[in-house]
Enzyme design. Structure first.
Site, PDB file in Angstrom:
ATOM      1  N   HIS A  37       0.797  -1.229   0.000  1.00  0.00           N
ATOM      2  CA  HIS A  37       0.000   0.000   0.000  1.00  0.00           C
ATOM      3  C   HIS A  37       0.830   1.279   0.000  1.00  0.00           C
ATOM      4  O   HIS A  37       0.286   2.353   0.258  1.00  0.00           O
ATOM      5  CB  HIS A  37      -0.917   0.037   1.228  1.00  0.00           C
ATOM      6  CG  HIS A  37      -2.105  -0.864   1.146  1.00  0.00           C
ATOM      7  ND1 HIS A  37      -3.246  -0.544   0.451  1.00  0.00           N
ATOM      8  CD2 HIS A  37      -2.324  -2.094   1.655  1.00  0.00           C
ATOM      9  CE1 HIS A  37      -4.126  -1.526   0.555  1.00  0.00           C
ATOM     10  NE2 HIS A  37      -3.592  -2.480   1.280  1.00  0.00           N
ATOM     11  N   LYS A  45      -8.323  14.093   4.477  1.00  0.00           N
ATOM     12  CA  LYS A  45      -7.496  12.891   4.484  1.00  0.00           C
ATOM     13  C   LYS A  45      -6.439  13.063   5.572  1.00  0.00           C
ATOM     14  O   LYS A  45      -6.309  14.138   6.162  1.00  0.00           O
ATOM     15  CB  LYS A  45      -6.839  12.646   3.126  1.00  0.00           C
ATOM     16  CG  LYS A  45      -6.033  13.834   2.592  1.00  0.00           C
ATOM     17  CD  LYS A  45      -5.514  13.560   1.178  1.00  0.00           C
ATOM     18  CE  LYS A  45      -6.632  13.602   0.170  1.00  0.00           C
ATOM     19  NZ  LYS A  45      -6.644  12.461  -0.719  1.00  0.00           N
ATOM     20  N   ARG A  46      -5.697  12.004   5.835  1.00  0.00           N
ATOM     21  CA  ARG A  46      -4.626  12.074   6.827  1.00  0.00           C
ATOM     22  C   ARG A  46      -3.675  13.208   6.472  1.00  0.00           C
ATOM     23  O   ARG A  46      -3.340  13.421   5.308  1.00  0.00           O
ATOM     24  CB  ARG A  46      -3.882  10.728   6.837  1.00  0.00           C
ATOM     25  CG  ARG A  46      -2.759  10.608   7.830  1.00  0.00           C
ATOM     26  CD  ARG A  46      -2.361   9.140   7.977  1.00  0.00           C
ATOM     27  NE  ARG A  46      -2.165   8.492   6.695  1.00  0.00           N
ATOM     28  CZ  ARG A  46      -0.978   8.388   6.082  1.00  0.00           C
ATOM     29  NH1 ARG A  46       0.106   8.913   6.641  1.00  0.00           N
ATOM     30  NH2 ARG A  46      -0.878   7.756   4.926  1.00  0.00           N
ATOM     31  N   LYS A 100       0.704  14.328   0.833  1.00  0.00           N
ATOM     32  CA  LYS A 100      -0.663  14.619   0.399  1.00  0.00           C
ATOM     33  C   LYS A 100      -0.859  16.107   0.116  1.00  0.00           C
ATOM     34  O   LYS A 100      -1.865  16.518  -0.441  1.00  0.00           O
ATOM     35  CB  LYS A 100      -1.655  14.121   1.447  1.00  0.00           C
ATOM     36  CG  LYS A 100      -1.629  12.586   1.591  1.00  0.00           C
ATOM     37  CD  LYS A 100      -2.581  12.096   2.653  1.00  0.00           C
ATOM     38  CE  LYS A 100      -2.502  10.595   2.855  1.00  0.00           C
ATOM     39  NZ  LYS A 100      -3.017   9.805   1.719  1.00  0.00           N
ATOM     40  N   THR A 134      -8.713   6.304  -1.839  1.00  0.00           N
ATOM     41  CA  THR A 134     -10.106   5.859  -1.941  1.00  0.00           C
ATOM     42  C   THR A 134     -11.052   7.042  -1.737  1.00  0.00           C
ATOM     43  O   THR A 134     -12.185   7.001  -2.211  1.00  0.00           O
ATOM     44  CB  THR A 134     -10.424   4.761  -0.911  1.00  0.00           C
ATOM     45  OG1 THR A 134     -10.057   5.184   0.405  1.00  0.00           O
ATOM     46  CG2 THR A 134      -9.687   3.473  -1.250  1.00  0.00           C
ATOM     47  N   LYS A 160     -14.741   8.054  -3.589  1.00  0.00           N
ATOM     48  CA  LYS A 160     -15.996   8.397  -2.918  1.00  0.00           C
ATOM     49  C   LYS A 160     -16.541   9.728  -3.431  1.00  0.00           C
ATOM     50  O   LYS A 160     -17.748   9.879  -3.669  1.00  0.00           O
ATOM     51  CB  LYS A 160     -15.769   8.463  -1.407  1.00  0.00           C
ATOM     52  CG  LYS A 160     -15.399   7.133  -0.782  1.00  0.00           C
ATOM     53  CD  LYS A 160     -14.819   7.302   0.607  1.00  0.00           C
ATOM     54  CE  LYS A 160     -14.151   6.023   1.090  1.00  0.00           C
ATOM     55  NZ  LYS A 160     -13.306   6.219   2.271  1.00  0.00           N
TER      56      LYS A 160
END
Length: 819
Positions: free
Chosen positions: A368, A559-560, A565, A667, A671
């Site tokens: 991952h 998100k985290r 990111k 993911t 969504k």
């Protein structure tokens, strides 16, 4: 079509409103002993859970019986995380009881949604990894696949996050404080897990060398089972969670001698294993506890699977790997490779070749991450002390593996060092990803780019050695929770057009494309989206105290919090918008609400500083009257599954802006797309496949590609990008002038220095200008309402590929060989 998992003569409990009302009253008055609900819905919620649970249990028993009678192959999905969120509404949806239960609850003056808010999010996961695992279990049950999830029953989940003076503050998430009505303890299946001790070698009666693990400090693994219902098919699978317990409650001898603390020390130490989700592993104690968690999970789960096998087949393993598969969800359960070898060698007395053949034909590994630092490495010294027998097996696996490497690359000492499971040095480490690859028959990435980069970079030599092992399985999310449940207004509109079968045949969602240009349908779509934006605005007001107006563009990144990111890049753009407002340069702007949410790891200083910057920027902008009609910013605290159910349905623009080549899949991007949001993103992770599915014209692309990032990194000069764009220079000047932190001067110097740093691996400066340009394309399109709605419809219509049903079907046919 319903799966044939039940006795044809079985009479299920009724799911009509009268039957539900009868059982609701029975559980409220008799099971819970209540005469009335004292000022809250707590007991009514529990009565509703028990009513729904009764209907799950009868299907659950029938499913287990069916699997047993058919002798079907079994899959164990091993994961340290299962971020399942709340269970009540999901179970009601999958049992198709929504309308009937709503009718029953109406008599009590409460809606199902209001009652569901009494439930706490299960504290069993951290982020995308755990949410993916939860979606996979849902799809396995919906497809009637015999897959059991194995995880840990954490007493405390991911911390609660609150914001104080802009800073993240953490507090414990004791999600089990009031118990978990969805779980069933199964003490008869308790397993004993060994730690510490020593190995004794001896020869058996046939003269074969055998090993036994002696003088160990054992911990009991007590299973708690949760039912996982499939959608409309009467299949209910199992999530088995292990709780750590001491073998003895306490030492009576110590207690009688006055050593009260010492008397319960063993119990306390044992129960620490499942006390907290993901202990901070910066310290030595944290590393020890993290590894204990991982071995505890794998040992208990493998023993469980082996016990089931032995009860049915006895100690005969000829077809074991044909009937069993273990899916390792990332490197956390990678020690399962050595543990299965230990069980086969030491407990069942198989030879090494027999045990290794069974192990390597039943283990499968999902990777991952593309970040080398995220691939777990554990010090040999910790293994030697805590898991001595496991270490011996790992060394033997490595020795035999390196012999194979030497045949492939004779005389290449460098290759041997790079591929070795044991990383040599003053403090040798075990590379858990290498152990997983060597011990598995399948290694998969979770998006096509991710898999391509694994085999061309991170695991290139392994791919050259075993190309047949590697494959791609692009992630997916369950459309039932992430559209059917969380977006009821849009789901109703979709069902009105194409029927309800799309909930389990999600490929049918593509039929929406034919109405994308229909003005009447666009108007209905817009009305449904407005309703969702109102829900999201209400949530933001409640959690953040910031007013979001629904006519404004809802721009969301949740998100985290992590540097790759690039929440920082998002903030730089927000400051750019604010600078335009200050400069009276508002031509071409659209009113925009920016929402950012996510948790930073408690020990991650830079991530927590980014949260502080977001909140400081939000505070300044929201208090400036000049910006009020143009820009509002909020940081949503304590982001979780339940919040995302509101957020993804009400978002206009989804920010998926990681540095290309860093995000494995994502993911959240799926969504948002599924709910009609448009994506602004880089060619990273599953963004590439999302863009391919919906078409380049319906995706806002910016930034370097993964190949361009790799090339530029060799000679990267951020100052060139900053100096060549006056917009960028002004943004840097505003932040570095302490405009947003006048009371804490210099607070953000380190963040700005990271942007200017030639060694910034996230390439924030390189992508700023194209990001701003792409955002201008967003504003231009958003002013054309009919075109925006058309593209929103097309995004939902193109999301079929990103259903976890499709992903799991691929796992089942191509890896697990399940029917």
């Amino acid at each position: 079509m319903k799966a044939d998992v039940t006795d044809k003569n079985a009479m299920w409990l009724g799911t009509d409103s009268d039957s539900l009302e009868t059982d609701l009253a029975r559980h409220f008055h008799l099971t819970l002993g209540r005469d009335r609900d004292p000022g809250s819905h707590y007991y009514l919620y529990n009565a509703a859970v028990l009513t729904v649970r009764d209907r799950l249990v009868e299907r659950w028993r029938a499913t287990r019986q069916h699997y047993h009678e058919t002798g079907t192959k079994r899959v164990a999905y091993l994961s340290l995380e299962f971020l399942i969120g709340r269970s009540l509404c999901n179970a009601v949806l999958n049992l198709e009881m929504d309308e009937a239960l709503q009718k029953s609850l109406f008599k009590h003056g409460v809606t199902l949604e209001e009652l569901g808010s009494e439930e706490r999010d299960a504290g069993l996961g951290n982020g995308g990894l755990g949410r993916l695992a939860a979606c996979f279990l849902d799809s396995c049950a919906t497809l009637s696949l015999p897959v059991t999830g194995y995880g840990l029953r954490y007493e405390y989940g991911m911390f609660h996050q609150r914001i104080q003076d802009g800073y993240q503050q953490e507090s414990p998430d004791h999600w089990l404080e009031h118990g978990n009505p969805w779980e069933f303890e199964a003490p008869q299946d308790t397993r004993r897990v060994q730690f510490f001790g020593r190995t004794n070698f001896y020869h058996d009666d046939q003269g074969h060398l055998q090993a036994e693990w002696l003088d160990t400090e054992d911990v009991l693994a007590v299973p708690y089972d949760m039912p996982i219902p499939g959608y409309a098919n009467d299949t209910v699978n199992t999530l088995r969670l292990w709780k750590a317990m001491a073998t003895e409650e306490f030492s009576l001898q110590e207690f009688n001698a006055g050593g009260y603390t010492e008397a319960v020390a063993a119990k306390t130490e044992a129960e620490q294993i499942t006390m907290v989700l993901y202990p901070n592993d910066v310290s030595e104690n944290g590393k020890v506890l993290r590894l204990r968690q991982q071995y505890f999970l794998t040992s208990a789960s493998l023993q469980d699977m082996m016990d089931r096998w032995i009860k049915r087949h006895g100690p005969a393993f000829e077809i074991f790997s044909e009937q069993n598969c273990f899916q390792l969800n990332d490197t956390h359960p990678a020690v399962a490779v050595a543990e299965l070898m230990r069980l086969l060698l030491d407990t069942y007395k198989l030879s090494w070749p027999q045990a290794w053949t069974l192990t390597t034909s039943s283990m499968a590994y999902t990777n991952h991450t593309l970040l080398p630092e995220a691939l777990e490495r554990w010090p040999v010294r910790i293994f030697r002390d805590m898991l001595p027998r496991i270490l011996e097996i790992i060394y033997e696996i490595n020795a035999r593996f390196l012999s194979e490497v030497a045949v492939k690359w004779p005389g290449d000492a460098q290759k041997i060092r790079e591929l070795s499971i044991i990383e040599d040095g003053n403090d040798p480490h075990i590379r858990m990803a290498h152990l997983a690859i060597v011990g598995s028959f399948s290694v998969n990435g979770v998006a096509q780019l991710h898999t391509d980069l694994l085999i061309s970079g991170l695991f290139r030599d392994f791919y050259e050695l075993w190309p047949h092992k590697f494959n791609n399985k692009t992630n997916g999310v369950t459309p039932r929770r992430w559209l059917g449940f969380c977006n009821k207004s849009l789901a109703a509109l979709i069902s009105d057009k194409i029927g309800t079968s799309w909930l389990h045949e999600f490929s049918r969602i593509a039929e929406l494309q034919q109405w994308a240009d229909d003005p009447a349908f666009q108007k209905q779509w817009q009305a449904a989206r407005l309703e969702n934006k109102q829900r999201l605005a209400k949530l933001v007001k409640q959690k953040c105290g910031v007013e979001f107006e629904t006519h404004m563009l809802f721009d969301v990144q949740v998100k985290r919090i992590h540097e790759y990111k690039r929440q920082l890049l998002n903030v730089l753009h927000v400051v750019h918008l604010y600078a335009r407002i200050l400069n009276n340069d508002t031509d071409g702007l659209v009113p925009r609400c920016v929402l950012i949410g996510g948790k930073a790891a408690p020990g991650y200083f830079t991530a927590k500083l980014i949260i502080k910057l977001i909140n400081d920027v939000a505070r300044v902008i929201n208090s400036d009257e000049r910006a009020a009609s143009w820009l509002r910013v909020a940081f949503l605290p304590d982001y979780n599954v339940t919040a995302m159910e509101v957020i993804c349905a009400g978002t206009d623009l989804s920010e998926q802006i990681s540095t290309a080549g860093k995000e494995a899949s994502g993911t959240g991007n799926m969504k948002f797309m599924m709910n009609g949001a448009l994506t602004i993103g880089t060619l990273d992770g599953a963004n590439i496949e999302i863009r391919d599915a919906v078409g380049a014209d319906n995706f806002f692309l910016f930034g370097l590609t993964a190949a361009e990032v790799a090339t530029l990194r060799k000679d990267y000069h951020p100052e060139t990008f900053i100096n060549s764009d006056p917009r960028f220079r002004q943004v840097m000047q505003l932040i570095e002038s302490d405009l947003f932190n006048p009371d804490e001067p210099g607070l953000y110097n380190s963040l700005m220095q990271s942007v200017r740093n030639p060694h910034d691996q996230w390439m924030t400066a390189a992508d700023f200008s194209t990001f701003v340009d792409a955002q201008q394309h967003v504003t231009t399109l958003y002013q054309q309402t009919d075109r925006w709605i058309q593209k929103s419809i097309l995004n939902t219509a193109a999301s079929a590929y990103f259903s976890s049903d499709r992903t799991i079907s691929a796992y089942a046919s191509e890896i697990w060989q399940l029917k």
